[in-house]
Design an enzyme around this catalytic site. Sequence first.
Site, mmCIF file in Angstrom:
data_model
loop_
_atom_site.group_PDB
_atom_site.id
_atom_site.type_symbol
_atom_site.label_atom_id
_atom_site.label_comp_id
_atom_site.label_asym_id
_atom_site.label_seq_id
_atom_site.Cartn_x
_atom_site.Cartn_y
_atom_site.Cartn_z
ATOM 1 N N SER A 99 0.822 -1.210 0.000
ATOM 2 C CA SER A 99 0.000 0.000 0.000
ATOM 3 C C SER A 99 0.864 1.272 0.000
ATOM 4 C CB SER A 99 -0.988 0.008 1.176
ATOM 5 O OG SER A 99 -0.354 0.309 2.381
ATOM 6 N N ASN B 208 13.381 4.050 4.604
ATOM 7 C CA ASN B 208 12.385 3.097 5.099
ATOM 8 C C ASN B 208 11.231 3.866 5.735
ATOM 9 O OD1 ASN B 208 11.303 0.529 5.858
ATOM 10 N ND2 ASN B 208 12.055 0.865 7.941
ATOM 11 N N HIS C 59 8.378 3.390 8.762
ATOM 12 C CA HIS C 59 8.152 2.535 9.936
ATOM 13 C C HIS C 59 6.931 3.053 10.697
ATOM 14 C CE1 HIS C 59 9.221 -0.127 13.227
ATOM 15 N NE2 HIS C 59 8.932 0.879 14.034
ATOM 16 N N GLN D 223 -1.287 8.222 7.412
ATOM 17 C CA GLN D 223 -0.185 9.184 7.534
ATOM 18 C C GLN D 223 1.066 8.680 6.818
ATOM 19 O OE1 GLN D 223 -0.798 12.192 8.656
ATOM 20 N NE2 GLN D 223 -2.888 11.471 8.988
#
Length: 202
Positions: A16, A109, A111, A175
């Site tokens: 996604s 990345n 997270h 977000q």
Amino acid sequence: MTNNRNIAILISGRGSNMLALFEAIKTGRLNANVAVVISNRADAAGIKLAQEQGYQTLVIPSKGLTKAEHEAKLISELEKYNPSLICLAGYMRLLSAEFIQKFPSQILNIHPSLLPAFPGLDVQQQAIDYGVKYSGCTVHFVDEGCDSGPIIAQAVVEVLDTDDKNTLAARILVQEHRIYAEALEFILNGNWKILGRRVIKT
Ligand code: GRF
């Protein structure tokens, strides 16, 4: 860092965040060229989704290979596409120090926690169990540690009394989809430097 706007996206699952990057490119919020999407798993749903949208995809299975063997394949494929940035988007393998050193300040990345709180896995549950009132997400450079590299962007999400890990994860994901594209655009524009651990505007 090479001076182009090619990015490689590495995934292991549903993709996604990858889709959100595609969307940001389409709507002009992110000026980038997705050179390739690579999965270490043939059954990653994201690979099919990327193909459906016409992106170049590759599966480089990690199963049955040592980390060094798998990463050697990954590096040789990545080098063909000359990416400025390698974007991990739900890529579920830790990269070795050797791999990371090959692409200095080029691996990002996303997270789903406010680092340095809750690195690792199942972090929405960790946030709920700990009792924090706010969690969120973090885009960071990848270093040799686990979710420990310099932070590029963060967004805060309130933890509600009624939350379980799924409802919290869903609000954090909204977000994630926003800040990953913003952070990528910022890094690709090049007006930044790393001072100690701080990624700051120049
Ligand atoms: C996201 O929550 C991301 O922060 C984490 O893994 C999840 C991947 O989701 N690293 P998706 O594959 O991008 O949907």
